[in-house]
Design a protein around this motif. Structure first.
Motif, mmCIF file in Angstrom:
data_model
loop_
_atom_site.group_PDB
_atom_site.id
_atom_site.type_symbol
_atom_site.label_atom_id
_atom_site.label_comp_id
_atom_site.label_asym_id
_atom_site.label_seq_id
_atom_site.Cartn_x
_atom_site.Cartn_y
_atom_site.Cartn_z
ATOM 1 N N GLY A 60 0.797 -1.216 0.000
ATOM 2 C CA GLY A 60 0.000 0.000 0.000
ATOM 3 C C GLY A 60 0.833 1.272 0.000
ATOM 4 O O GLY A 60 1.964 1.326 -0.497
ATOM 5 N N THR A 61 0.265 2.310 0.627
ATOM 6 C CA THR A 61 0.906 3.626 0.635
ATOM 7 C C THR A 61 2.271 3.599 1.309
ATOM 8 O O THR A 61 3.193 4.317 0.897
ATOM 9 N N LYS A 62 2.419 2.749 2.311
ATOM 10 C CA LYS A 62 3.721 2.640 2.982
ATOM 11 C C LYS A 62 4.791 2.189 1.987
ATOM 12 O O LYS A 62 5.896 2.730 1.959
ATOM 13 N N ARG A 63 4.445 1.207 1.153
ATOM 14 C CA ARG A 63 5.399 0.760 0.129
ATOM 15 C C ARG A 63 5.670 1.865 -0.877
ATOM 16 O O ARG A 63 6.823 2.093 -1.274
ATOM 17 N N PHE A 64 4.631 2.579 -1.310
ATOM 18 C CA PHE A 64 4.813 3.647 -2.299
ATOM 19 C C PHE A 64 5.791 4.700 -1.783
ATOM 20 O O PHE A 64 6.659 5.182 -2.520
ATOM 21 N N LYS A 65 5.661 5.054 -0.503
ATOM 22 C CA LYS A 65 6.559 6.055 0.086
ATOM 23 C C LYS A 65 7.993 5.537 0.148
ATOM 24 O O LYS A 65 8.954 6.288 -0.075
ATOM 25 N N MET A 66 8.129 4.249 0.442
ATOM 26 C CA MET A 66 9.476 3.665 0.493
ATOM 27 C C MET A 66 10.083 3.573 -0.903
ATOM 28 O O MET A 66 11.300 3.738 -1.071
ATOM 29 N N VAL A 67 9.266 3.308 -1.915
ATOM 30 C CA VAL A 67 9.740 3.333 -3.301
ATOM 31 C C VAL A 67 10.298 4.716 -3.629
ATOM 32 O O VAL A 67 11.375 4.849 -4.224
ATOM 33 N N HIS A 68 9.549 5.740 -3.229
ATOM 34 C CA HIS A 68 9.998 7.117 -3.441
ATOM 35 C C HIS A 68 11.350 7.351 -2.749
ATOM 36 O O HIS A 68 12.264 7.957 -3.341
ATOM 37 N N ASN A 69 11.489 6.877 -1.525
ATOM 38 C CA ASN A 69 12.728 7.076 -0.773
ATOM 39 C C ASN A 69 13.917 6.374 -1.428
ATOM 40 O O ASN A 69 15.013 6.939 -1.533
ATOM 41 N N ARG A 70 13.700 5.104 -1.865
ATOM 42 C CA ARG A 70 14.792 4.363 -2.522
ATOM 43 C C ARG A 70 15.202 5.063 -3.819
ATOM 44 O O ARG A 70 16.388 5.134 -4.144
ATOM 45 N N TYR A 71 14.231 5.572 -4.551
ATOM 46 C CA TYR A 71 14.534 6.270 -5.804
ATOM 47 C C TYR A 71 15.399 7.502 -5.531
ATOM 48 O O TYR A 71 16.389 7.748 -6.225
ATOM 49 N N ARG A 72 15.015 8.280 -4.523
ATOM 50 C CA ARG A 72 15.812 9.469 -4.176
ATOM 51 C C ARG A 72 17.233 9.075 -3.768
ATOM 52 O O ARG A 72 18.201 9.776 -4.088
ATOM 53 N N GLU A 73 17.367 7.952 -3.070
ATOM 54 C CA GLU A 73 18.693 7.488 -2.670
ATOM 55 C C GLU A 73 19.546 7.137 -3.888
ATOM 56 O O GLU A 73 20.747 7.442 -3.929
ATOM 57 N N PHE A 74 18.928 6.506 -4.898
ATOM 58 C CA PHE A 74 19.656 6.183 -6.121
ATOM 59 C C PHE A 74 20.144 7.456 -6.800
ATOM 60 O O PHE A 74 21.268 7.497 -7.326
ATOM 61 N N LYS A 75 19.338 8.512 -6.789
ATOM 62 C CA LYS A 75 19.763 9.777 -7.383
ATOM 63 C C LYS A 75 20.881 10.409 -6.559
ATOM 64 O O LYS A 75 21.880 10.897 -7.108
ATOM 65 N N GLU A 76 20.733 10.396 -5.255
ATOM 66 C CA GLU A 76 21.739 10.990 -4.375
ATOM 67 C C GLU A 76 23.080 10.268 -4.483
ATOM 68 O O GLU A 76 24.145 10.890 -4.352
ATOM 69 N N ASN A 77 23.029 8.969 -4.756
ATOM 70 C CA ASN A 77 24.257 8.172 -4.860
ATOM 71 C C ASN A 77 24.862 8.195 -6.261
ATOM 72 O O ASN A 77 25.851 7.494 -6.525
ATOM 73 N N GLY A 78 24.263 8.977 -7.158
ATOM 74 C CA GLY A 78 24.821 9.122 -8.494
ATOM 75 C C GLY A 78 24.561 7.951 -9.424
ATOM 76 O O GLY A 78 25.198 7.845 -10.485
ATOM 77 N N ILE A 79 23.639 7.076 -9.059
ATOM 78 C CA ILE A 79 23.290 5.957 -9.941
ATOM 79 C C ILE A 79 22.411 6.450 -11.085
ATOM 80 O O ILE A 79 22.522 5.987 -12.220
ATOM 81 N N PHE A 80 21.541 7.408 -10.765
ATOM 82 C CA PHE A 80 20.705 8.062 -11.767
ATOM 83 C C PHE A 80 21.155 9.512 -11.924
ATOM 84 O O PHE A 80 21.517 10.168 -10.938
ATOM 85 N N GLU A 81 21.080 10.011 -13.165
ATOM 86 C CA GLU A 81 21.351 11.417 -13.436
ATOM 87 C C GLU A 81 20.274 11.978 -14.354
ATOM 88 O O GLU A 81 19.674 11.234 -15.135
ATOM 89 N N SER A 82 20.041 13.274 -14.273
ATOM 90 C CA SER A 82 19.037 13.934 -15.105
ATOM 91 C C SER A 82 19.687 14.521 -16.345
ATOM 92 O O SER A 82 20.777 15.111 -16.274
ATOM 93 N N ASP A 83 19.039 14.382 -17.500
ATOM 94 C CA ASP A 83 19.539 15.010 -18.716
ATOM 95 C C ASP A 83 19.337 16.517 -18.644
ATOM 96 O O ASP A 83 18.379 17.007 -18.034
ATOM 97 N N ALA A 84 20.220 17.234 -19.300
ATOM 98 C CA ALA A 84 20.207 18.695 -19.225
ATOM 99 C C ALA A 84 19.166 19.324 -20.141
ATOM 100 O O ALA A 84 18.661 20.415 -19.853
ATOM 101 N N SER A 85 18.843 18.667 -21.248
ATOM 102 C CA SER A 85 17.900 19.248 -22.208
ATOM 103 C C SER A 85 16.887 18.195 -22.644
ATOM 104 O O SER A 85 17.169 16.994 -22.604
#
Length: 411
Positions: A60-85
Motif C-alpha cells: 500500500g501507501t507505505k510501500r509507495f513512500k518507500m519506493v519514493h525514498n529508494r529512488y531518491r537514494e539512487f539519485k543521491e548516490n549518483g546511480i541516476f542522473e538527469s539530462d540537461a535538455s
C-alpha cells in the motif's frame, strides 16, 4: 493530430545501466528475484521492492513512500542522473534474430481522452486508482507504455542513421537481449520528430492499457487541485513509440480445468456443431491461418476449423479468433462466462512455451488446451477504431520493455 514531446529523462549512468535496468518484477521467479536483490545493489528492483532492505514485505501507501525514498537514494548516490535538455531516446532491442526499435518520448493524456490515442482493452477501475496513487506518491514513471504508429519514412531513417554511430548505452542482459540507446537532442531533429508524430491522426496502445489509464486517473486528480506544476507534469505519460511493421504479435494458449461435466466424446460432439475436427495424433499442430485452432485433449492434438455455415459475425470483434474461441467453445460448452476472472481458465504466452500445450494437459493440471492464430495489427486497429475491447489475453506483444532505462519525473 498526435502530440508527442521530448523530455529530460532521469536515467542510469552509462557504466551502471546494465546493472540497473530490470524486467517487470512480477516476471521473476521468487529465487531469482531474491538472488538479484542480494547480489546486485544497483538493481532497480531495490526501488520497486524497498522492503527487502529491512527483510520485510510492505504494501500500500507505505510501500509507495518507500519506493519514493529508494529512488531518491539512487539519485543521491549518483546511480541516476538527469539530462540537461529535452530529448527523444532511440532504443533498439535484439535477440535470436529479432530486432525491435522505437522512440521513447511523452504522450498526451488529452490525446488519450480525445481518442487520438486509441485502446483495444478494458481496464479495471480499482487497478487504475491503485497505480494512479502509486504514481502520485512515488513521483515518477519508469516503464513506458508501448504505442504503435503507421510507418513513417523520416522516423524510420533515424535508426539507419544512428546505427552507424556509437550508442549512449550498449549492453546485453543475462537473457541474451542486446540493448542500444541513443539520445536525440539536436534541436532541428527534435522538431522534425515532433512534427512527424503531429502529422498522425491516430496512435494505438499496443501494451500498457492499465498504465495509461492510471496516468489518466492521476491527471484528472491533479486537474482538480491547485498545484500547477503537478497539473502540467501529469498531462503527459512516458511511451515507447514503435512503427507498426516492427511490432510482433503472437498468441496465448488457453487451458481449462474441466470439460464442464462432459465426457470426451460428448465434448467433441458439442464442438462438431461449430467446427470441423481432425485428430492429428501426437503431432503438434500450430494454426496457420485465421479461424483455425489447435486443441490438445486426452493425449492427442486436434485441428479445429470454424464452419463457414456457423460463423455469423455481428461486429468487428467477432472476427477475432480469441472471441470465436470464447463465443463458441469457452462460454457455451465449457461454462467460462468471465474469462478475465474465472479461476478455471489459465493463459500462457505461446512464445517460448510451445511444449506446454501438451505438457500441462498430460500432467493433469488441465483437461484441455487451445491455441489460436495471432491477431494482426490491422485487427487490433479495427477493434480500437470501433471502440470495442478484445477478450483478455488476445495478444502477446513484443518488444517487452525494461524498467528503469528512462524515467519521467512527475514531481
Amino acid at each position: 493530430m498526435a502530440l508527442v514531446k521530448p523530455f529530460k529523462a532521469v536515467r542510469p549512468t552509462r557504466d551502471k545501466v546494465a546493472l540497473v535496468t530490470t524486467r517487470s518484477y512480477d516476471i521473476y521467479q521468487k529465487k531469482e528475484l531474491k538472488d538479484i536483490l542480494r547480489l546486485n545493489p544497483f538493481s532497480f528492483l531495490h526501488i520497486l521492492l524497498p522492503g527487502f532492505k529491512f527483510h520485510k514485505t510492505v504494501h500500500g501507501t507505505k510501500r509507495f513512500k518507500m519506493v519514493h525514498n529508494r529512488y531518491r537514494e539512487f539519485k543521491e548516490n549518483g546511480i541516476f542522473e538527469s539530462d540537461a535538455s529535452p530529448s527523444y531516446y532511440l532504443h533498439q532491442k535484439s535477440y535470436k534474430g529479432n530486432v525491435f526499435w522505437g522512440i521513447i518520448g511523452l504522450a498526451s493524456i488529452e490525446d488519450y481522452q480525445n481518442c487520438v490515442i486509441k485502446k483495444h482493452e478494458k481496464t479495471l477501475s480499482e487497478r487504475e486508482a491503485l497505480f494512479g496513487n502509486y504514481l502520485e506518491v512515488t513521483g515518477f514513471n519508469a516503464e513506458p507504455v508501448l504505442i504503435t504508429y503507421p510507418d513513417h519514412e523520416f522516423l524510420s531513417s533515424l535508426i539507419e542513421k544512428y546505427r552507424k554511430t556509437r550508442a549512449e548505452y550498449e549492453f546485453t542482459t543475462n537473457k541474451n537481449r542486446t540493448h542500444l540507446m541513443w539520445l536525440l537532442d539536436e534541436e532541428d531533429e527534435v522538431l522534425k520528430i515532433s512534427e512527424a508524430f503531429g502529422s498522425m491522426p491516430s496512435l494505438y496502445i499496443a501494451d500498457g492499457h492499465h498504465r495509461t489509464a492510471s496516468s489518466n486517473f492521476l491527471y484528472n486528480k491533479m486537474a482538480a487541485g491547485n498545484d500547477e506544476k503537478a497539473k502540467e507534469l501529469s498531462k503527459y505519460f512516458m511511451a515507447y513509440f514503435i512503427p507498426e511493421s516492427n511490432l510482433r504479435i503472437t498468441s496465448f494458449f488457453r487451458f481449462v480445468n474441466h470439460l464442464n461435466g462432459l465426457h470426451k466424446e460428448e465434448f467433441l460432439i458439442a464442438l462438431d456443431e461449430y467446427f470441423r475436427i481432425e485428430n492429428v495424433g501426437k503431432q503438434y499442430y500450430k494454426p496457420s491461418k485465421k479461424h483455425h485452432f489447435s486443441m490438445y485433449l486426452d493425449g492427442y492434438f486436434y485441428k479445429l476449423y470454424m464452419r463457414k455455415s456457423a460463423f455469423k459475425p455481428q461486429n468487428e470483434l467477432d472476427h477475432l479468433d480469441s472471441q470465436i474461441l470464447f463465443k463458441y467453445i469457452l462460454e457455451p460448452i465449457l461454462g467460462i462466462h468471465d474469462p478475465s476472472n474465472d479461476k478455471n481458465i489459465h493463459y500462457l504466452p505461446e512464445t517460448g512455451n510451445e511444449m506446454q500445450l501438451q505438457y500441462l494437459v498430460d500432467s493433469g493440471d488441465f483437461a484441455v488446451g487451445f491455441g489460436c492464430f495471432p491477431v494482426s495489427v490491422e485487427q487490433l486497429k479495427t477493434v480500437a477504431d470501433n471502440n470495442l475491447a478484445m477478450p483478455p489475453k488476445s495478444s502477446y506483444i513484443e518488444p517487452k520493455l525494461r524498467s528503469g532505462l528512462t524515467i519521467y519525473e512527475l514531481s
